[in-house]
Scaffold this active site. Sequence first.
Site, PDB file in Angstrom:
ATOM      1  N   ARG A  22       0.851  -1.198   0.000  1.00 53.89           N
ATOM      2  CA  ARG A  22       0.000   0.000   0.000  1.00 53.89           C
ATOM      3  C   ARG A  22       0.876   1.233   0.000  1.00 53.89           C
ATOM      4  NH1 ARG A  22      -4.850  -1.658   4.233  1.00 53.89           N
ATOM      5  NH2 ARG A  22      -5.000  -3.761   3.384  1.00 53.89           N
ATOM      6  N   SER A 113      -7.912  -1.419   1.001  1.00 52.59           N
ATOM      7  CA  SER A 113      -8.894  -1.711   2.041  1.00 52.59           C
ATOM      8  C   SER A 113      -9.434  -0.463   2.731  1.00 52.59           C
ATOM      9  CB  SER A 113      -8.286  -2.677   3.046  1.00 52.59           C
ATOM     10  OG  SER A 113      -9.267  -3.103   3.948  1.00 52.59           O
ATOM     11  N   HIS A 114      -9.149  -0.304   4.031  1.00 57.05           N
ATOM     12  CA  HIS A 114      -9.748   0.794   4.788  1.00 57.05           C
ATOM     13  C   HIS A 114      -9.025   2.121   4.595  1.00 57.05           C
ATOM     14  CE1 HIS A 114      -6.580  -1.057   7.197  1.00 57.05           C
ATOM     15  NE2 HIS A 114      -6.332   0.158   7.613  1.00 57.05           N
ATOM     16  N   LYS A 126      -2.703  -6.558  -3.767  1.00 59.65           N
ATOM     17  CA  LYS A 126      -2.589  -7.787  -2.973  1.00 59.65           C
ATOM     18  C   LYS A 126      -2.493  -8.948  -3.940  1.00 59.65           C
ATOM     19  CE  LYS A 126      -5.835  -8.849  -0.018  1.00 59.65           C
ATOM     20  NZ  LYS A 126      -7.016  -8.724   0.872  1.00 59.65           N
ATOM     21  N   ASP A 279     -15.927  -2.542   4.970  1.00 60.68           N
ATOM     22  CA  ASP A 279     -14.808  -1.655   4.647  1.00 60.68           C
ATOM     23  C   ASP A 279     -14.619  -1.523   3.139  1.00 60.68           C
ATOM     24  OD1 ASP A 279     -13.859  -4.212   4.218  1.00 60.68           O
ATOM     25  OD2 ASP A 279     -11.814  -3.698   4.761  1.00 60.68           O
ATOM     26  N   ASP A 281     -12.824  -2.868   0.778  1.00 56.51           N
ATOM     27  CA  ASP A 281     -12.800  -4.029  -0.107  1.00 56.51           C
ATOM     28  C   ASP A 281     -13.748  -5.133   0.354  1.00 56.51           C
ATOM     29  OD1 ASP A 281     -11.171  -4.388   2.126  1.00 56.51           O
ATOM     30  OD2 ASP A 281      -9.893  -5.837   1.115  1.00 56.51           O
ATOM     31  N   ASP A 283     -14.104  -6.949   3.106  1.00 54.37           N
ATOM     32  CA  ASP A 283     -13.744  -8.148   3.870  1.00 54.37           C
ATOM     33  C   ASP A 283     -13.988  -7.992   5.372  1.00 54.37           C
ATOM     34  OD1 ASP A 283     -11.655  -6.416   4.244  1.00 54.37           O
ATOM     35  OD2 ASP A 283     -10.085  -7.787   3.571  1.00 54.37           O
ATOM     36  N   ARG A 284     -14.399  -6.794   5.809  1.00 58.20           N
ATOM     37  CA  ARG A 284     -14.634  -6.635   7.250  1.00 58.20           C
ATOM     38  C   ARG A 284     -16.080  -6.272   7.533  1.00 58.20           C
ATOM     39  NH1 ARG A 284     -10.511  -3.019   9.726  1.00 58.20           N
ATOM     40  NH2 ARG A 284      -9.256  -2.595   7.892  1.00 58.20           N
ATOM     41  N   THR A 346      -1.207 -10.877  13.736  1.00 62.51           N
ATOM     42  CA  THR A 346      -2.163 -10.055  12.988  1.00 62.51           C
ATOM     43  C   THR A 346      -1.950 -10.217  11.474  1.00 62.51           C
ATOM     44  OG1 THR A 346      -2.364  -8.444  14.741  1.00 62.51           O
ATOM     45  CG2 THR A 346      -2.813  -7.651  12.518  1.00 62.51           C
ATOM     46  N   GLU A 365     -10.477 -11.453  13.623  1.00 62.68           N
ATOM     47  CA  GLU A 365      -9.531 -10.475  14.157  1.00 62.68           C
ATOM     48  C   GLU A 365     -10.284  -9.363  14.851  1.00 62.68           C
ATOM     49  OE1 GLU A 365      -5.618 -10.057  12.016  1.00 62.68           O
ATOM     50  OE2 GLU A 365      -7.045  -9.663  10.412  1.00 62.68           O
ATOM     51  N   GLU A 366      -9.572  -8.665  15.743  1.00 66.03           N
ATOM     52  CA  GLU A 366     -10.200  -7.574  16.489  1.00 66.03           C
ATOM     53  C   GLU A 366     -10.545  -6.397  15.595  1.00 66.03           C
ATOM     54  OE1 GLU A 366      -8.601  -4.478  16.742  1.00 66.03           O
ATOM     55  OE2 GLU A 366      -7.042  -5.342  15.484  1.00 66.03           O
ATOM     56  N   SER A 367      -9.991  -6.354  14.387  1.00 66.33           N
ATOM     57  CA  SER A 367     -10.205  -5.201  13.503  1.00 66.33           C
ATOM     58  C   SER A 367     -11.493  -5.349  12.691  1.00 66.33           C
ATOM     59  CB  SER A 367      -9.002  -5.044  12.585  1.00 66.33           C
ATOM     60  OG  SER A 367      -8.709  -6.284  11.952  1.00 66.33           O
ATOM     61  N   LYS A 378     -11.074 -12.857   4.886  1.00 70.70           N
ATOM     62  CA  LYS A 378     -12.196 -12.471   5.731  1.00 70.70           C
ATOM     63  C   LYS A 378     -13.330 -12.021   4.823  1.00 70.70           C
ATOM     64  CE  LYS A 378      -9.674  -8.248   7.110  1.00 70.70           C
ATOM     65  NZ  LYS A 378      -8.363  -8.464   6.508  1.00 70.70           N
ATOM     66  N   ARG A 498      -0.786   0.842  17.726  1.00 70.20           N
ATOM     67  CA  ARG A 498      -2.050   0.281  18.185  1.00 70.20           C
ATOM     68  C   ARG A 498      -1.844  -0.272  19.599  1.00 70.20           C
ATOM     69  NH1 ARG A 498      -4.760   0.871  13.544  1.00 70.20           N
ATOM     70  NH2 ARG A 498      -4.175  -0.179  11.615  1.00 70.20           N
TER      71      ARG A 498
HETATM   72  C1  VG1 Z   1      -5.036  -3.951   9.975  1.00 65.57           C
HETATM   73  C2  VG1 Z   1      -5.748  -4.790  11.026  1.00 65.57           C
HETATM   74  C3  VG1 Z   1      -5.544  -6.275  10.744  1.00 65.57           C
HETATM   75  C4  VG1 Z   1      -6.009  -6.596   9.319  1.00 65.57           C
HETATM   76  C5  VG1 Z   1      -5.302  -5.680   8.342  1.00 65.57           C
HETATM   77  C6  VG1 Z   1      -5.760  -5.886   6.926  1.00 65.57           C
HETATM   78  O1  VG1 Z   1      -3.653  -4.210  10.034  1.00 65.57           O
HETATM   79  O2  VG1 Z   1      -5.289  -4.479  12.302  1.00 65.57           O
HETATM   80  O3  VG1 Z   1      -6.236  -7.020  11.693  1.00 65.57           O
HETATM   81  O4  VG1 Z   1      -5.751  -7.926   8.999  1.00 65.57           O
HETATM   82  O5  VG1 Z   1      -5.523  -4.307   8.687  1.00 65.57           O
HETATM   83  O6  VG1 Z   1      -7.129  -5.764   6.837  1.00 65.57           O
HETATM   84  P1  VG1 Z   1      -2.591  -3.268  10.786  1.00 65.57           P
HETATM   85  O7  VG1 Z   1      -1.247  -3.863  10.477  1.00 65.57           O
HETATM   86  O8  VG1 Z   1      -2.791  -1.892  10.249  1.00 65.57           O
HETATM   87  O9  VG1 Z   1      -2.937  -3.319  12.230  1.00 65.57           O
HETATM   88  V1  VG1 Z   1      -7.793  -5.046   5.498  1.00 65.57           V
HETATM   89  O10 VG1 Z   1      -9.401  -5.185   5.642  1.00 65.57           O
HETATM   90  O11 VG1 Z   1      -6.994  -3.600   5.494  1.00 65.57           O
HETATM   91  O12 VG1 Z   1      -7.208  -5.971   4.148  1.00 65.57           O
HETATM   92 CO    CO Z   2     -10.374  -4.852   4.000  1.00 63.05          CO
END
Ligand code: VG1
Ligand code: CO
Length: 544
Positions: A22, A113-114, A126, A279, A281, A283-284, A346, A365-367, A378, A498
Amino acid sequence: MPVLTVSTQPFPDQKPGTAGLRKPVSVFQQPHYLENFLQAIFDTCPELQGGALVVGGDGRYFNREAIGILLRLAAANGVTKTVVGRNGLLSTPAASLLIPQVKAKGGFILTASHNPGGINGDFGVKFNIATGGQASESLTNRIYERSKTLDRYLVLDDTTDIDLSRIGQQVLGPMQIDIVDPVTNYADTLEPLFDFAAIRTLLETPGFRMRFDALHAATGPYAIELFENRLGASHDSVAHAEPLPDFGGGHPDPNPHDAKDLVNLFMQADAPDFGAASDGDGDRNMILGRGVVVSPGDSLAVLTANAHLIPGYRSGLLGVARSMPTSHAVDRVARQLGIPCYETPTGWRFFCNLLEAGKITLCGEESFGTSSNHAREKDGLWAVLFWLNLLAARGQSVQEILTDHWQEFGRDYFQREDYFIAENATAQDLMQNLEARLPRLPGTRVQGIQIESADSFSYRDPVDGSESHNQGLRIITGDGGRIVFRLSGTGTRGATLRVYLERYEPDSARHATPAGTMLGSLSEAAREIARLPQVGLSRPDSVT
Ligand code: VG1
Ligand code: CO
């Protein structure tokens, strides 16, 4: 075949993070930047030659241009067929499912993603393997190594315009391109896992209201097909359904900080009965009920405890897994069910081996990410369907399901606090200094909290034996609590620290207390332990 060999120079910064490479759009737009990274993948994965590929993205700015570049590189590198989502769109779970279904050798999911989109936002790439799963850490490292020595890339000398909006077959030199509807196959795969008749009855119950917020990202068309077309939800159930290149200027992250409007709506007395968001893409997922946001660790635990009520999971679960910072709520359920529970670093890629080896059925995951062995990613809408099916099967509201769950298992209070740090070096120093102090922490008290143990999390993959170190610093406290510190691996500017806070409360008399109250002193302790005020971090930038 007219293939051009273009000389190039390696870029030193093409190391993928938690989920793919990214960077700001402007970085990807530099001449040769995207081409180099893609060529590093083609060079590292010779199996892509002579095979098919799946290609799609979350629709963010630069998606179409990137697909144009990717198609010409794929053709030049011997890919014989590429399956592309119409208009270049495929949510991450849809792309992941499609890869094995069309027997592709791999897939490219163009998403950050987000992360924010638009011309001033981020872009990402990816690479997923033939199972549909994310590239492993070792494959990712090999791709990165290759990117550091790359001096040429191959591109088809053919500028034929591919019409991404037209479903059907086209050709680019020797490569066939199939433009497919991004939604149908995905919806068809999910439908048999759930009791659609029961969900339909629920959604058609007079007075029942749901609101799904697609945040102008990839899931809008999927949500409309599933909830409105197939399940009979009313036509105002999906908000912000049109995918926009800049996500409407918002931050497509389904959490209480970035999806504040949705959360505020659900805190009102006349809120809808059920809510969810996804989110960038797709997946969340964030699940909401009237007056309540479901904490992701709780969501995974509730799904695990109730899986027997869902058609696709009626025969039982092989095991479950959660990422290390995710709360221990699912561990308690797994213990009661007598199934294994794995703790991984993670990043979804760490679940892929466990899923492929048949060791787990559910993971999360917690996210705000959960999924099952139906996919190797996911899957946001999968989780939403699971919750809807649960509401229908139990005849209860989201709040009632949670309250019952806590009553039975106790409540794992959880919160994540993010601190933005402008200088990367400051963040690295902070983590290094904290790690150096870890051995001296056990036995001390901070903010009245006794510290029992402290370590840096390492993981040994039970399937292939590979090891991953430095996956977060853990502090275990005497009152059933835990603090975890790690640096985000998805950001593109500065660094994000975090801090994950967790505390177990078995007493149901205290389960109505807000998480912020229960975790207040742990939050203070975390700041003191990591000496955050000394580097100007006196308050988190976001709490989710
Ligand atoms: C974050 C989340 C992690 C997740 C990752 C990708 O990563 O904490 O749980 O798997 O995003 O998700 P990080 O390294 O920023 O904590 V996604 O939906 O961005 O593909
Ligand atoms: Co995502």
